[in-house]
Design a protein around this motif. Structure first.
Motif, short mmCIF file in Angstrom:
data_model
loop_
_atom_site.label_atom_id
_atom_site.label_comp_id
_atom_site.label_asym_id
_atom_site.label_seq_id
_atom_site.Cartn_x
_atom_site.Cartn_y
_atom_site.Cartn_z
N LYS A 36 1.05 -1.22 -0.06
CA LYS A 36 -0.06 -0.11 -0.13
C LYS A 36 0.91 1.36 0.16
N ALA A 37 0.52 2.35 -0.98
CA ALA A 37 1.12 3.25 -0.89
C ALA A 37 0.41 4.72 -0.72
N ASN A 38 0.55 5.93 -0.34
CA ASN A 38 -0.20 7.05 -0.34
C ASN A 38 -0.17 7.55 -1.70
N ASP A 39 -0.80 8.76 -1.85
CA ASP A 39 -1.00 9.30 -3.16
C ASP A 39 -0.03 10.10 -3.77
N GLY A 40 1.02 10.27 -3.23
CA GLY A 40 2.45 11.20 -3.34
C GLY A 40 2.73 10.87 -4.97
N ALA A 41 3.48 11.80 -5.22
CA ALA A 41 3.83 11.61 -6.94
C ALA A 41 5.35 11.41 -6.83
N SER A 42 6.16 11.36 -5.63
CA SER A 42 7.68 11.24 -5.83
C SER A 42 8.10 10.10 -6.18
N ILE A 43 9.31 9.92 -6.95
CA ILE A 43 9.70 8.75 -7.46
C ILE A 43 9.93 7.67 -6.43
N GLU A 52 -4.17 2.09 -4.00
CA GLU A 52 -4.89 0.94 -3.72
C GLU A 52 -4.12 -0.15 -2.93
N LEU A 53 -4.90 -0.69 -2.02
CA LEU A 53 -4.04 -1.97 -1.34
C LEU A 53 -4.07 -3.00 -2.31
N GLN A 54 -2.84 -3.43 -2.59
CA GLN A 54 -2.60 -4.61 -3.63
C GLN A 54 -2.16 -5.78 -3.04
N ALA A 339 5.32 3.82 0.91
CA ALA A 339 4.71 2.66 0.70
C ALA A 339 5.18 1.57 1.73
N TYR A 340 4.31 0.71 2.10
CA TYR A 340 5.00 -0.38 2.90
C TYR A 340 4.18 -1.60 2.48
N ASP A 341 4.87 -2.76 2.81
CA ASP A 341 4.49 -4.01 2.18
C ASP A 341 4.89 -5.13 3.32
#
Length: 348
Positions: A36-43, A52-54, A339-341
């Motif tokens: 899952k990640a937030n909606d930031g645009a950084s690389i 979205e949770l994937q 993001a985290y996993d």
């Protein structure tokens, strides 16, 4: 009847001898995790494509075959081919043998390979990354190769690696473009030393910068062409990695620099990157941490991307592990992306 049995026995003996001199290994990896990640645009290299949770692989799942045949006199014939796929949906990679597909010869002279395989620069780059370019915590190729001419593998490859000389090896390779236009061949080399706890490696790559910059340009919401980088423009990247295992921890440092020569714009693109990382055995598992910074110059002057990663990987057996990682990146003028996993990986 006796002659037939004798003939079969003789053939069986020869067949047994042939089998004894050859070997084929089937191996693979299956990796899936929640990410899952937030909606930031950084690389954020290694992060998901949206917020979205994937359920997705965090390391390249694969099925591979490798083998060798003893030709006598110290000469061996070798081969390898590896398929990549996404286990969450069962889809095959568009290049079926994406991992590699090569055949070669080895002996006292070293090893020669022909086909598709990893670039020499790949090996010195991945040595800088405790995650091996897996999970959201990874440093990633964009950073370790300074985002120019980032090529993990060469197709149409001709590769030679020297014998191991007291820990010192070198590799040189050419990936033929096989094009009628001016698209560049991929060429590169590395020199590596492994001695006890010490590793030092230097790598160089030169090739088509448009292909190599696609990942960075996409992350910045543009294309290589919009940056003035088109097919046939030359990109070069080089870097050094060093690590030392103190027992309680392995420390890793790396530096790279790169340049793309633009033909349709008034300026080239160049960048440099440095990274620091550590891997340490903790509680029966492996604790990993890193910090890296990419600094753009010339065409992308003022653009910086920094990233940190933290993770813990715990083996349940020699083949199976569970893991958890976090990665966070900040690119100039773009919102931070984190993001985290959490996942499981099985190797066979």
């Amino acid at each position: 009847m006796k002659k037939s049995l004798l003939a079969l026995a003789v053939l069986g003996a020869f067949a047994g001898a042939a089998v004894a001199q050859s070997s084929v290994t089937i191996y693979g990896k299956l990796d899936l995790g929640l990410v899952k990640a937030n909606d930031g645009a950084s690389i954020l290299t290694g992060g998901p494509s949206n917020d979205e949770l994937q359920l997705a692989q965090q390391a390249g799942s694969r099925l591979g075959f490798r083998g060798t045949e003893d030709l006598g006199g110290g000469l061996r014939a070798n081969f390898g081919f590896e398929h990549r796929f996404t286990p969450d949906n069962g889809a095959a990679d568009s290049t079926f043998w994406q991992g590699f597909s090569w055949v070669g010869l080895s002996g006292g002279f070293g090893e020669l390979r022909l086909g598709r395989d990893y670039s020499p620069y790949f090996w010195t780059n991945i040595a800088a990354d405790p995650w091996g370019y897996d999970t959201v915590g990874q440093i990633g190729m964009v950073h370790t190769a300074s985002a120019v001419a980032v090529v993990s593998r060469y197709s149409n490859l001709i590769s030679y690696r020297t014998p191991n000389l007291s820990g010192l090896t070198a590799q040189v390779a050419v990936g033929l473009a096989e094009q009628t236009n001016d698209t560049k061949d991929n060429v590169g080399f590395n020199v590596e030393y492994r001695g006890g706890p010490l590793y030092v490696g230097f790598g160089f790559h030169q090739g088509d910068s448009a292909a190599g910059m696609t990942g960075l340009a996409t992350a910045l919401g543009t294309t290589p062409a919009a940056l003035g980088i088109v097919a046939g423009d030359k990109g070069t990247s080089m870097g050094i990695t060093a690590s030392y295992n103190f027992g309680v921890a392995r420390l890793i440092g790396a530096y790279s620099t790169a340049k793309a020569e633009a033909t349709t714009a008034g300026d080239d693109y160049s960048a440099n990157n440095w990274s620091l990382a550590v891997s340490a055995p903790v509680g029966g598992g492996d604790l990993r941490a890193m910090y890296t910074r990419l600094t753009g110059k010339d065409l992308l002057d003022g653009i910086k991307n920094t990233k940190f990663g933290l993770g813990y990987h715990y083996p349940l057996s020699k083949r199976t592990k569970v893991y958890a990682d976090i990665g966070s990146a900040k690119t100039t003028s773009l919102d931070r992306r984190t993001a985290y996993d959490f996942g499981i990986q099985h190797n066979f």
